[in-house]
Motif scaffolding. Structure first.
Motif, PDB file in Angstrom:
ATOM      1  N   VAL A  70      28.719  47.806  29.294  1.00 33.49           N
ATOM      2  CA  VAL A  70      29.691  46.834  29.597  1.00 33.49           C
ATOM      3  C   VAL A  70      31.076  47.466  30.272  1.00 33.49           C
ATOM      4  N   GLY A  72      31.324  49.637  32.415  1.00 37.24           N
ATOM      5  CA  GLY A  72      30.078  49.711  33.892  1.00 37.24           C
ATOM      6  C   GLY A  72      30.736  48.884  34.548  1.00 37.24           C
ATOM      7  N   VAL A  73      29.993  48.537  34.365  1.00 35.97           N
ATOM      8  CA  VAL A  73      30.220  46.569  34.381  1.00 35.97           C
ATOM      9  C   VAL A  73      31.678  45.837  34.858  1.00 35.97           C
ATOM     10  N   ILE A  75      33.673  47.884  35.548  1.00 38.59           N
ATOM     11  CA  ILE A  75      34.533  48.819  36.506  1.00 38.59           C
ATOM     12  C   ILE A  75      33.914  48.213  38.546  1.00 38.59           C
ATOM     13  N   GLY A  76      32.025  47.875  37.869  1.00 38.28           N
ATOM     14  CA  GLY A  76      31.809  46.954  38.832  1.00 38.28           C
ATOM     15  C   GLY A  76      32.584  46.161  40.024  1.00 38.28           C
ATOM     16  N   ALA A  77      32.541  44.709  38.175  1.00 38.25           N
ATOM     17  CA  ALA A  77      33.637  44.257  39.062  1.00 38.25           C
ATOM     18  C   ALA A  77      34.543  44.269  39.484  1.00 38.25           C
ATOM     19  N   LEU A  79      35.912  46.724  41.452  1.00 32.41           N
ATOM     20  CA  LEU A  79      36.055  47.288  42.654  1.00 32.41           C
ATOM     21  C   LEU A  79      35.885  45.747  43.573  1.00 32.41           C
ATOM     22  N   CYS A  80      35.053  44.830  43.446  1.00 31.85           N
ATOM     23  CA  CYS A  80      34.986  43.756  44.135  1.00 31.85           C
ATOM     24  C   CYS A  80      35.627  43.175  44.055  1.00 31.85           C
ATOM     25  N   MET A  82      37.580  41.601  41.476  1.00 27.44           N
ATOM     26  CA  MET A  82      37.804  40.858  39.641  1.00 27.44           C
ATOM     27  C   MET A  82      38.834  41.682  39.067  1.00 27.44           C
ATOM     28  N   GLN A 100      31.722  56.202  30.824  1.00 29.36           N
ATOM     29  CA  GLN A 100      32.425  54.714  31.647  1.00 29.36           C
ATOM     30  C   GLN A 100      34.217  55.192  31.622  1.00 29.36           C
ATOM     31  N   HIS A 104      34.500  57.761  35.321  1.00 28.56           N
ATOM     32  CA  HIS A 104      33.992  56.965  36.154  1.00 28.56           C
ATOM     33  C   HIS A 104      35.464  56.136  36.357  1.00 28.56           C
ATOM     34  N   TRP A 108      37.756  57.226  40.124  1.00 26.54           N
ATOM     35  CA  TRP A 108      36.811  56.238  41.688  1.00 26.54           C
ATOM     36  C   TRP A 108      37.882  56.213  42.213  1.00 26.54           C
ATOM     37  N   PRO A 117      41.427  51.132  43.456  1.00 30.00           N
ATOM     38  CA  PRO A 117      41.123  51.501  42.344  1.00 30.00           C
ATOM     39  C   PRO A 117      40.689  50.611  41.683  1.00 30.00           C
TER      40      PRO A 117
ATOM     41  N   TYR B  61      26.501  46.099  48.347  1.00 30.63           N
ATOM     42  CA  TYR B  61      26.841  47.217  47.839  1.00 30.63           C
ATOM     43  C   TYR B  61      25.316  47.907  47.343  1.00 30.63           C
ATOM     44  N   PRO B 122      25.123  50.736  35.181  1.00 27.30           N
ATOM     45  CA  PRO B 122      25.832  49.618  34.657  1.00 27.30           C
ATOM     46  C   PRO B 122      26.990  48.980  36.187  1.00 27.30           C
ATOM     47  N   ILE B 123      27.447  50.320  36.728  1.00 26.73           N
ATOM     48  CA  ILE B 123      29.166  50.090  37.676  1.00 26.73           C
ATOM     49  C   ILE B 123      28.311  48.886  38.924  1.00 26.73           C
ATOM     50  N   GLY B 126      27.442  45.628  37.390  1.00 26.24           N
ATOM     51  CA  GLY B 126      29.041  44.927  37.508  1.00 26.24           C
ATOM     52  C   GLY B 126      29.542  44.319  39.224  1.00 26.24           C
ATOM     53  N   THR B 127      28.898  45.401  40.286  1.00 27.83           N
ATOM     54  CA  THR B 127      29.505  44.577  41.643  1.00 27.83           C
ATOM     55  C   THR B 127      28.593  43.057  41.796  1.00 27.83           C
ATOM     56  N   ALA B 130      30.445  39.700  39.457  1.00 27.01           N
ATOM     57  CA  ALA B 130      31.188  39.663  40.297  1.00 27.01           C
ATOM     58  C   ALA B 130      30.531  38.365  41.403  1.00 27.01           C
ATOM     59  N   LYS B 134      31.727  34.963  41.811  1.00 30.50           N
ATOM     60  CA  LYS B 134      32.058  34.526  43.243  1.00 30.50           C
ATOM     61  C   LYS B 134      30.883  33.746  43.939  1.00 30.50           C
ATOM     62  N   GLU B 323      46.947  53.691  41.871  1.00 30.31           N
ATOM     63  CA  GLU B 323      47.233  52.747  42.796  1.00 30.31           C
ATOM     64  C   GLU B 323      48.791  52.317  42.438  1.00 30.31           C
TER      65      GLU B 323
END
Lengths: 353, 326
Positions: A70, A72-73, A75-77, A79-80, A82, A100, A104, A108, A117, B61, B122-123, B126-127, B130, B134, B323
């Motif tokens: 989660v 990782g989830v 982090i992934g979100a 990147l988009c 969120m 993670q 990660h 990243w 970011p 992605y 998992p990353i 996550g995308t 998202a 959206k 950042e």
């Protein structure tokens, strides 16, 4: 009629967290919060109360007990675009997510040359006493503060917890946001408006001239108590609340030490390679010539956390330790020490934790 | 040749050829000791990334692990940026901060890679979360090896992706070896494709050396993800020709035999496919030679660009830890 300034509203630390979350979710569509207990009947000790009702179960939701995935989830979100908030009811569970967080989230941005970011906030809770034992009580904030790429926040008051949570969530970096369970019911003035407190700025809690006591989280409360007690012996201590331990507000600490010449660092954590050691060595490196006495650290006993109340009282440092150490530094002699008498740490706290 | 139009065939071939020729160039140059980063080559596995990425749009992605040159190229990452990164140059796709194990191409949504085996799984989910929040209809694809399936995060992510019905496709590139250990010395049962069944995620097994099979199977998985039908898992069975990391063959180490390697080289995904396309007349020998010549020049240009590019400056060391926009 009692004189009371009605414009300064009082909220508990927990209510202040809740208000920050509500205001963040209200203002930013890209913020969501997830964690075990976020949407259960307990609501992370009440701090996420009302969120799923108000913002829907897509923005405030339960997660499987899969801390690493989660994270990782999140982090992934991020990147988009969120801004996920993840919560852990106890810090100990977060260690499942070291991969993670450390490999990660913290990397990243840097390892891809600053292109992505990772604006995630990981809320986590530390505690003190009530038999939490070795695996429900750890404060390993220093470990996270060791990692370049992370920010580590440890608020000690209702006012700070709101302003710092808002800053953390709106920050473009991964932030480890460490709340203290013992502070959850403490009240303080909290403005209704949406405000932020910059990360990396410490706060002088009480001005003083004889000795600087740097503390974090709940130890700020012990330092305040200690400073009050010290006044009775004519010792005027300056108390600094670090607020964030990475970045560390070195300037504020250095300026205080230049004035007082003495330093105690009181940390709600262990001594070895801890933030107390970091503050001490930074001071020794930069303003050594101002020091009139050795720097002393007040930290947990160097053991895993014991469960029995009888053992906890020697494990956790408190205001008495601060008073004792400060007197020893200033009066320069061995003082006879009163044996700690309390059987439990804080009688007001009602368990289970 | 069935329903696949020749444009698709050419595109698949080009993607595989480009990957193979880039990797062969690295094999040639790596011993110079100028690409000073651990480099895990993809030779032998090209059909997997080419076949899968053929089904993706630019906005989709993609994530991969440390053996990621194939996925990077198949998704459209710049080879100038790749070579410059291998040489540690400022013009590299990660500005010299990543090396071979951390490549990225933001322009084509190749979102990054991890050296920690299952770290990106998992990353990628996550995308996908998202995208679904959206309502963007983007698909996330994550490539990982057989070893990653042994990490807890793989199972954790499958459960989460199923729970949230995420638009993500899990592509396991089973090349049978994690460093020098065979899959069956690490896994009780040879059934990676079945490991999503318990979450009601459809799982498939495919010959990872057959680009058309990979393409057709992943097409369904990608369409399902895009149409809100949730995740899929595909196990592509393929083979890593070279050593775990570096440019050489390694059968002399004794953990696998030359006979085993030769068997897989005979099943080379690229030459097999070339042969089929030539035989069916989808491409003529002269056009194929032209294609190779064009790629050769492109790769030479990229290498020369990389070699001539400046290194990052001392100041860059401290840049981008955080950042600082806000």
């Amino acid at each position: 009629m009692k004189r009371k300034d009605s414009s300064i509203r009082q909220l508990t630390y927990c209510q202040a967290i809740n208000e920050a979350l509500v205001q963040l979710l209200e203002r930013h569509r890209n913020i969501f919060i997830m964690g075990l207990g976020v949407d259960d009947c307990g609501r992370i000790f009440g701090s996420t109360r009302g969120l799923s009702e108000r913002f829907g179960k897509k923005r405030a939701f339960e997660i499987p007990i899969s801390e690493n995935a989660v994270t990782g989830v999140a982090i992934g979100a991020s990147l988009c675009g969120m801004r996920p908030i993840m919560t852990h009811q106890r810090m100990d569970f977060m260690f499942y997510a070291f991969d993670q967080i450390i490999n990660h989230a913290a990397k990243w941005h840097y390892m891809f040359g600053g292109q992505f970011p990772v604006p995630i906030t990981i809320r986590t809770i530390i505690g003190r006493g009530w038999g939490q034992g070795a695996q429900h009580s750890q404060s390993l904030h220093s470990l996270f503060a060791h990692i370049p790429g992370l920010k580590v926040v440890m608020p000690s008051t209702p006012y700070d917890v709101k302003g710092l949570l808002i800053s953390s969530v709106l920050d473009d970096n991964p932030v480890i946001f460490i709340e203290h369970r013992r502070l959850y019911d403490e009240k303080g003035a909290v403005p209704e408006e949406f405000y932020s407190i910059p990360l990396g700025k410490a706060r002088i809690v009480k001005k003083g001239r004889d000795i600087t006591i740097v503390a974090n989280s709940q130890m700020v409360r012990e330092a305040e108590k200690g400073a009050k007690e010290l006044l009775k012996s004519g010792i005027d201590a300056e108390v600094i609340d670090l607020r964030t331990i990475r970045p560390l507000d070195e300037d504020l600490i250095f300026n205080s030490v230049k004035k007082t010449g003495r330093l105690i660092v009181a940390d709600t954590g262990w001594r070895n390679c801890g933030i107390a050691s970091e503050v001490s060595s930074s001071v020794a490196e930069s303003v050594f010539e101002y020091l009139k006495a050795p720097i002393l650290r007040i930290t947990f006993a160097d053991t895993p956390t014991p469960t029995s109340a009888a053992l906890e009282k020697t494990f956790y440092p408190d205001s008495e330790d601060i008073v004792y150490v400060a007197k020893r530094l200033i009066l320069g002699k061995k003082i006879k020490r009163k044996k700690k008498e309390r059987a439990i740490l804080d009688e007001q706290f009602k368990g289970p934790f | 040749m069935d329903k696949i139009i020749s444009k698709t065939h050419i595109s698949l071939l080009l993607s595989m050829l480009k990957t193979r020729m880039v990797e062969e160039k690295i094999v040639e140059l790596y011993p110079e000791q100028e690409m000073r980063c651990p480099t895990h080559l993809y030779i032998g596995q090209e059909a997997v990334s080419a076949g899968v990425c053929q089904n993706l749009k630019k906005r989709d992605y993609v994530f991969s692990s440390y053996r990621s040159h194939g996925a990077y190229i198949a998704k459209g990452g710049s080879i100038k940026g790749l070579f410059a990164e291998l040489y540690g140059k400022k013009t590299g796709c990660s500005k010299g901060k990543g090396g071979s194990m951390h490549i990225i191409s933001k322009e084509v949504n190749f979102m990054g890679t991890s050296a920690l085996v299952g770290g990106v799984i998992p990353i990628a989910a996550g995308t996908a979360l998202a995208s679904s929040m959206k309502r963007e209809k983007r698909v996330s694809v994550v490539f990982f090896g057989d070893g990653a399936c042994e990490e807890g995060v793989f199972q954790e992510t499958l459960n989460f992706a199923a729970l949230k019905k995420l638009p993500v496709v899990f592509i396991c590139e089973n090349n049978f070896y994690a460093t020098n250990s065979h899959q069956l010395t690490r896994q009780a049962v040879d059934n990676i494709y079945k490991r999503s069944e318990i979450y009601n995620i459809p799982g498939f097994k495919v010959d990872g050396n057959n680009v058309l099979d990979v393409f057709k199977l992943s097409k369904r998985a990608v369409e399902n993800a895009r149409n809100g039908k949730g995740p899929s898992l595909i196990e592509c069975r393929t083979y890593r020709w070279l050593e775990h990391v570096g440019p050489y063959f390694d059968y002399d180490l004794g953990y696998r035999s030359k006979a085993e390697l030769d068997k897989w080289i005979k099943r080379c995904p690229l030459t097999t496919y070339e042969g089929v396309l030539l035989e069916k007349g989808v491409i003529r020998r002269s056009a194929l030679d032209k294609m190779k010549e064009k790629l050769r020049r492109e790769i030479e240009d990229a290498v020369s660009f990389a070699k001539k590019s400046p290194f990052p400056s001392v100041k860059d060391t401290h840049k981008d830890v955080y950042e600082k926009k806000r």
